[in-house]
Design an enzyme around this catalytic site. Structure first.
Site, PDB file in Angstrom:
ATOM      1  N   ARG A  21      38.283  39.041   4.889  1.00 50.26           N
ATOM      2  CA  ARG A  21      38.582  38.349   5.563  1.00 50.26           C
ATOM      3  C   ARG A  21      39.725  36.976   5.061  1.00 50.26           C
ATOM      4  O   ARG A  21      40.199  36.443   4.451  1.00 50.26           O
ATOM      5  CB  ARG A  21      38.101  38.026   6.687  1.00 50.26           C
ATOM      6  N   GLU A  33      39.357  49.000   7.242  1.00 48.97           N
ATOM      7  CA  GLU A  33      39.282  49.291   8.062  1.00 48.97           C
ATOM      8  C   GLU A  33      38.873  50.798   8.444  1.00 48.97           C
ATOM      9  O   GLU A  33      38.949  51.697   9.238  1.00 48.97           O
ATOM     10  CB  GLU A  33      41.325  49.234   8.238  1.00 48.97           C
ATOM     11  N   THR A  39      33.182  52.090  13.589  1.00 47.17           N
ATOM     12  CA  THR A  39      31.653  51.752  13.231  1.00 47.17           C
ATOM     13  C   THR A  39      31.884  50.488  13.675  1.00 47.17           C
ATOM     14  O   THR A  39      32.555  49.578  13.323  1.00 47.17           O
ATOM     15  CB  THR A  39      31.792  52.032  11.918  1.00 47.17           C
ATOM     16  N   LEU A  76      26.685  56.186   7.048  1.00 46.18           N
ATOM     17  CA  LEU A  76      27.883  55.344   7.558  1.00 46.18           C
ATOM     18  C   LEU A  76      28.218  57.005   8.349  1.00 46.18           C
ATOM     19  O   LEU A  76      28.558  55.891   9.861  1.00 46.18           O
ATOM     20  CB  LEU A  76      28.532  55.465   6.638  1.00 46.18           C
ATOM     21  N   TYR A  78      30.025  60.117   9.879  1.00 46.75           N
ATOM     22  CA  TYR A  78      31.898  60.400   9.782  1.00 46.75           C
ATOM     23  C   TYR A  78      32.214  61.192   8.506  1.00 46.75           C
ATOM     24  O   TYR A  78      33.233  60.163   8.081  1.00 46.75           O
ATOM     25  CB  TYR A  78      33.057  59.902  10.419  1.00 46.75           C
ATOM     26  N   TYR A 116      45.980  53.155  14.274  1.00 47.76           N
ATOM     27  CA  TYR A 116      45.687  51.893  14.361  1.00 47.76           C
ATOM     28  C   TYR A 116      45.143  51.558  12.973  1.00 47.76           C
ATOM     29  O   TYR A 116      45.515  50.356  12.531  1.00 47.76           O
ATOM     30  CB  TYR A 116      44.177  51.866  14.841  1.00 47.76           C
ATOM     31  N   ASP A 134      42.828  48.864  19.125  1.00 48.74           N
ATOM     32  CA  ASP A 134      41.603  49.954  18.902  1.00 48.74           C
ATOM     33  C   ASP A 134      40.684  48.998  20.334  1.00 48.74           C
ATOM     34  O   ASP A 134      41.343  49.247  21.442  1.00 48.74           O
ATOM     35  CB  ASP A 134      40.708  48.867  17.615  1.00 48.74           C
ATOM     36  N   CYS A 198      35.070  31.728  28.732  1.00 45.38           N
ATOM     37  CA  CYS A 198      36.346  32.320  28.735  1.00 45.38           C
ATOM     38  C   CYS A 198      38.201  31.616  29.363  1.00 45.38           C
ATOM     39  O   CYS A 198      37.624  31.522  30.195  1.00 45.38           O
ATOM     40  CB  CYS A 198      36.565  34.007  29.594  1.00 45.38           C
ATOM     41  N   CYS A 204      42.587  36.594  34.402  1.00 47.81           N
ATOM     42  CA  CYS A 204      42.175  37.839  33.950  1.00 47.81           C
ATOM     43  C   CYS A 204      41.946  38.400  35.543  1.00 47.81           C
ATOM     44  O   CYS A 204      41.079  38.236  36.276  1.00 47.81           O
ATOM     45  CB  CYS A 204      40.695  37.681  32.942  1.00 47.81           C
TER      46      CYS A 204
END
Length: 345
Positions: A21, A33, A39, A76, A78, A116, A134, A198, A204
């Site tokens: 980030r 990504e 994951t 990890l 996949y 995505y 996602d 929230c 909501c």
DNA sequence: AATCCGGGGTC
DNA sequence: GACCCAGGATT
């Protein structure tokens, strides 16, 4: 205050300081990504750190061998992600002169990059107004708007993508996209979401109709296949063994494992001995015995692998054998890695 | 449209 | 044991 504004303000207050980030560098965003596909962030972080250190630039990743990449990826899951990662690193290095394309459409052409990931890179790195959808976004939107269309139906996929585009903040897309995902991960969690605190609670739909626990709707089809794996751990007089690379389709492509005898059910020592010559053409073993006393059932999403490790010793030298002490250098599935850890001859 | 592809965290 | 995770490729 509208939806996107609330998300942006919540994100500013609650965002985690994740390693990726601090940058907009496409290589690092792309790497993160791919690793985070299906994951959890916590599981991906140590792998991200390892990769960035081993391969600081996309050219470094491209120059590595696939075996090196798979070894770093080990655990990890996949593994097609790792193979595609490596292939794409080569494409970026050789055909894009080391620079990632900056549009959704071009990114989508690269191996391992779908809707995505193309949207994520285009928005986070280049500020393109592309909506990410996602698992987090599905959940937030399904609850907030009270949508019971299955998120994994083809109709649902299209519907949620359009909705995500309609409500996104195109001017603050970088923070908005990460914000709605972070909101889904931390506040609007799958189990026990924190509705009490929230900022979206008042509007909501799911909260108002007490249907938080029923949304999002997902079509489930989890049929587990039971398989019976007999791994033949050959051991010669020089403490060597045999390892094979899995080829073709199916699980663990290009990872290593011991010679495998798959059966319809559990088999005994006699059947192992009877099938030995077909797999490995060599002399008579001196002994064959079952290594694991307790049952090993390695569980994948679609398969339960009932596994037995058979130790098969020879009083001679194996051709193309590798030292048992070198086993840890090869990329292997967790099932094999766990065995190697405990294996003492 | 369905199925396959991992491993681990959480409840 | 069931569900889910910053999904994508294949059939």
């Amino acid at each position: 205050m509208n939806f996107s504004r609330i998300i942006l303000e919540w994100y500013e207050q609650n965002k985690r300081l994740l390693p990726w980030r601090r940058t907009k560098e496409p290589y690092r965003i792309w790497l993160s990504e791919i690793m985070l596909q299906q994951t959890r962030v916590a599981q991906g972080i140590p792998y991200y750190m390892k990769f960035v250190e081993a391969f600081p630039k996309v050219q470094d990743l491209a120059a590595a061998s696939e075996e090196q990449v798979l070894k770093l990826w080990q655990g990890l899951g996949y593994y097609s992600r790792a193979r595609n990662l490596h292939a794409t690193a080569k494409i970026i290095t050789e055909k894009y002169n080391g620079k990632f394309p900056d549009t959704y459409k071009e990114l989508l052409q690269l191996k391992g990059i779908g809707d995505y990931t193309a949207s994520a890179i285009a928005s986070i790195c280049f500020g393109r107004p592309e909506a990410v959808v996602d698992g987090n976004v599905y959940r937030v939107l399904a609850r907030y708007y009270g949508i019971d269309l299955p998120i994994n139906s083809s109709e649902g996929v299209l519907y949620f993508k359009e909705l995500a585009k309609d409500i996104m903040d195109a001017k603050n897309i970088r923070d908005y996209n990460q914000g709605i995902m972070e909101f889904g991960a931390l506040q609007c969690a799958p189990k026990n979401p924190d509705c009490g605190s929230c900022p979206l609670q008042k509007s909501c739909v799911a909260f108002a109709t007490n249907s938080i626990d029923n949304l999002p709707v997902k079509i489930k089809k989890n049929k587990v296949r039971n398989r019976y794996f007999n791994y033949l751990v050959l051991v010669d007089e020089n403490k060597q063994t045999l390892l094979q690379q899995r080829k073709g389709s199916g699980i663990w492509q290009n990872l290593y494992e011991f010679p495998l005898l798959e059966s319809e059910k559990y088999i005994d020592q006699g059947e192992v001995a009877g099938n030995l010559k077909e797999l490995v053409s060599l002399q008579e073993p001196s002994e064959i015995y079952l290594y694991n006393e307790s049952k090993i059932v390695h569980k994948l999403s679609h398969q339960h692998l009932h596994t037995r490790f058979w130790i098969i010793t020879f009083e001679s030298n194996l051709e193309n054998g590798i030292q048992i002490a070198e086993l840890h250098k090869y990329p292997v599935p967790v099932l094999i890695a766990d065995f190697i850890k405990t294996f003492k001859i």
